[in-house]
Design a protein around this motif. Structure first.
Motif, mmCIF file in Angstrom:
data_model
loop_
_atom_site.group_PDB
_atom_site.id
_atom_site.type_symbol
_atom_site.label_atom_id
_atom_site.label_comp_id
_atom_site.label_asym_id
_atom_site.label_seq_id
_atom_site.Cartn_x
_atom_site.Cartn_y
_atom_site.Cartn_z
ATOM 1 N N GLY A 68 0.744 -1.249 -0.061
ATOM 2 C CA GLY A 68 -0.030 -0.083 -0.113
ATOM 3 C C GLY A 68 0.861 1.253 -0.095
ATOM 4 N N ASN A 69 1.955 1.190 -0.055
ATOM 5 C CA ASN A 69 2.988 2.454 -0.093
ATOM 6 C C ASN A 69 3.002 3.004 -1.678
ATOM 7 O OD1 ASN A 69 4.127 1.950 2.572
ATOM 8 N ND2 ASN A 69 5.430 0.176 1.419
ATOM 9 N N LEU A 70 2.711 4.351 -1.481
ATOM 10 C CA LEU A 70 2.678 5.122 -2.794
ATOM 11 C C LEU A 70 4.119 5.201 -3.244
ATOM 12 C CD1 LEU A 70 0.046 7.726 -1.904
ATOM 13 C CD2 LEU A 70 -0.313 5.734 -2.860
ATOM 14 N N ILE A 71 4.179 4.805 -4.904
ATOM 15 C CA ILE A 71 5.485 4.783 -5.237
ATOM 16 C C ILE A 71 5.681 5.668 -6.469
ATOM 17 C CG2 ILE A 71 7.362 3.399 -6.381
ATOM 18 C CD1 ILE A 71 7.005 2.822 -3.472
ATOM 19 N N PRO A 72 5.987 6.362 -6.668
ATOM 20 C CA PRO A 72 6.225 7.451 -8.021
ATOM 21 C C PRO A 72 7.276 6.750 -8.994
ATOM 22 C CG PRO A 72 7.885 8.450 -6.281
ATOM 23 C CD PRO A 72 7.260 7.015 -5.668
ATOM 24 N N PHE A 73 6.716 6.719 -10.245
ATOM 25 C CA PHE A 73 7.366 6.287 -11.274
ATOM 26 C C PHE A 73 7.487 7.206 -12.390
ATOM 27 C CE2 PHE A 73 5.547 2.632 -9.327
ATOM 28 C CZ PHE A 73 6.400 1.764 -9.331
ATOM 29 N N GLY A 74 8.653 7.775 -12.921
ATOM 30 C CA GLY A 74 8.824 8.997 -13.675
ATOM 31 C C GLY A 74 9.562 8.801 -14.984
#
Length: 358
Positions: free
Chosen positions: A92-98
């Motif tokens: 449930g951890n928010l992970i940024p992909f960019g």
């Protein structure tokens, strides 16, 4: 949505100069030379050039050759793209992909450098024949080497990368753990070789003129010197196999010299294949080959007078469709015929065209 940092106004100014000279050295030998200078804000300057020559063996045969260089500057989009999306992991951890611009602090900390222009070197050698008054033949071989091609480099952020980001002063760098931080690089080279054949013959048939035009192209592409974490095996395979190695077109063009004219065109596409794209395995294990197809076009034109003409015709008149797409995931998404078909997926197309000349 997009963060405010993704918005911006970008431009790329360039100044260029071009010179081209052609001359006849003898009655049978002619040549040309050209040069082009470009200066870009984003990557500096480039000088490209071209040399060409033609030697007439006789009135019915000649040899010709060309060698030239070229370039393609990085676009403002490739230089400035900032596209970050957020997902969640299994916990449930928010992970940024960019994807980050090469001058973004995150990209710089991971090793990005300024982009160079793609550069090419090409040469062709060929022959022109006219064995008969109504027959002409050309045959050319070409080789194109393209260096520093632009692509995306994918960085998976692990503990070591987090330390690099922290050392560079990136705030909350630990939140990027297990994410990806991508940026554009000059990541691979490719070489394209091929042969072009053209045969054109004209005949008088039934009081009109019939032109037979045969064109054939054979080509292949090789991808090489691929930088780590850029192109995977599936992407390399698509570069090398999505375009058929062989393509042949035979056109019959008939003109009565009066009211009626028309053409019949046979288009033969050789076999090709694809990996399944972004929804397929990266190791090219899902590669599918497709057989070639013959596509027929037909048109009749009626000229009423010097000003008006009506054309009625069809492309792919036998409604040939590509084979069923061979990828399982594509089928689940509703894909029916092969998406990478070189002749499209829409089948036959019929039209009427009214032409008015004044």
């Amino acid at each position: 949505g997009f963060p405010l940092a993704s918005a911006g106004s970008f431009d790329d100014d360039s100044i260029g100069a071009y010179v081209d000279v052609e001359m006849d050295f003898t009655d049978r030998f002619s040549g040309g030379a050209a040069a082009r200078f470009e200066d870009y804000d984003t990557f500096g300057n480039n000088v490209s050039w071209k040399l060409s020559g033609r030697f007439e063996i006789s009135d019915r045969a000649a040899l010709r050759a060309t060698v030239n260089t070229g370039f393609r500057a990085p676009t403002p989009g490739q230089v400035n793209t900032l596209n970050v999306t957020t997902s969640s992991d299994a916990n449930g951890n928010l992970i940024p992909f960019g994807t980050y611009p090469v001058d973004n602090p995150i990209a710089l900390a991971l090793g990005s450098t300024s982009l160079d222009a793609e550069e090419s070197t090409a040469f062709t050698i060929g022959a022109v024949f006219q064995p008969l008054d109504n027959l002409s033949i050309t045959l050319d071989y070409y080789d194109i080497q393209i260096d520093d091609r632009l692509t995306i480099l994918e960085n998976e952020i692990g503990p070591a990368e987090v330390l690099l980001l922290q050392a560079a002063g990136i705030a909350n760098a630990d939140l990027l753990l297990n994410s990806t931080a991508n940026y554009f690089v000059n990541g691979f080279e490719s070489n394209v070789t091929g042969i072009d054949l053209s045969v054109v013959a004209s005949f008088e048939v039934g009081g009109g003129d019939l032109i037979l035009d045969l064109r054939h192209n054979w080509n292949e592409q090789e991808v090489k010197n691929v930088a780590p974490n850029t192109l995977n095996e599936s992407t390399i395979s698509d570069f090398e196999h999505q375009i058929p190695n062989n393509r042949t077109t035979l056109t019959f063009d008939y003109d009565t010299g009066g009211m009626l004219s028309g053409l019949l065109r046979l288009n033969n596409f050789g076999s090709w294949g694809d990996s399944g794209g972004q929804i397929a395995a990266p190791d090219n294990s899902e590669f599918v080959s497709y057989s070639g197809e013959l596509i027929v076009d037909l048109e009749a034109q009626f000229r009423f007078n010097d000003n008006f003409a009506l054309a009625i015709g069809g492309e792919n008149i036998f409604d040939v469709e590509p084979a069923k797409d061979g990828h399982f995931v594509a089928g689940l998404l509703g894909v029916n015929t092969a998406l990478t078909s070189p002749f499209g997926n829409n089948g036959g197309f019929w039209y009427a065209r009214l032409q008015a000349d004044f």
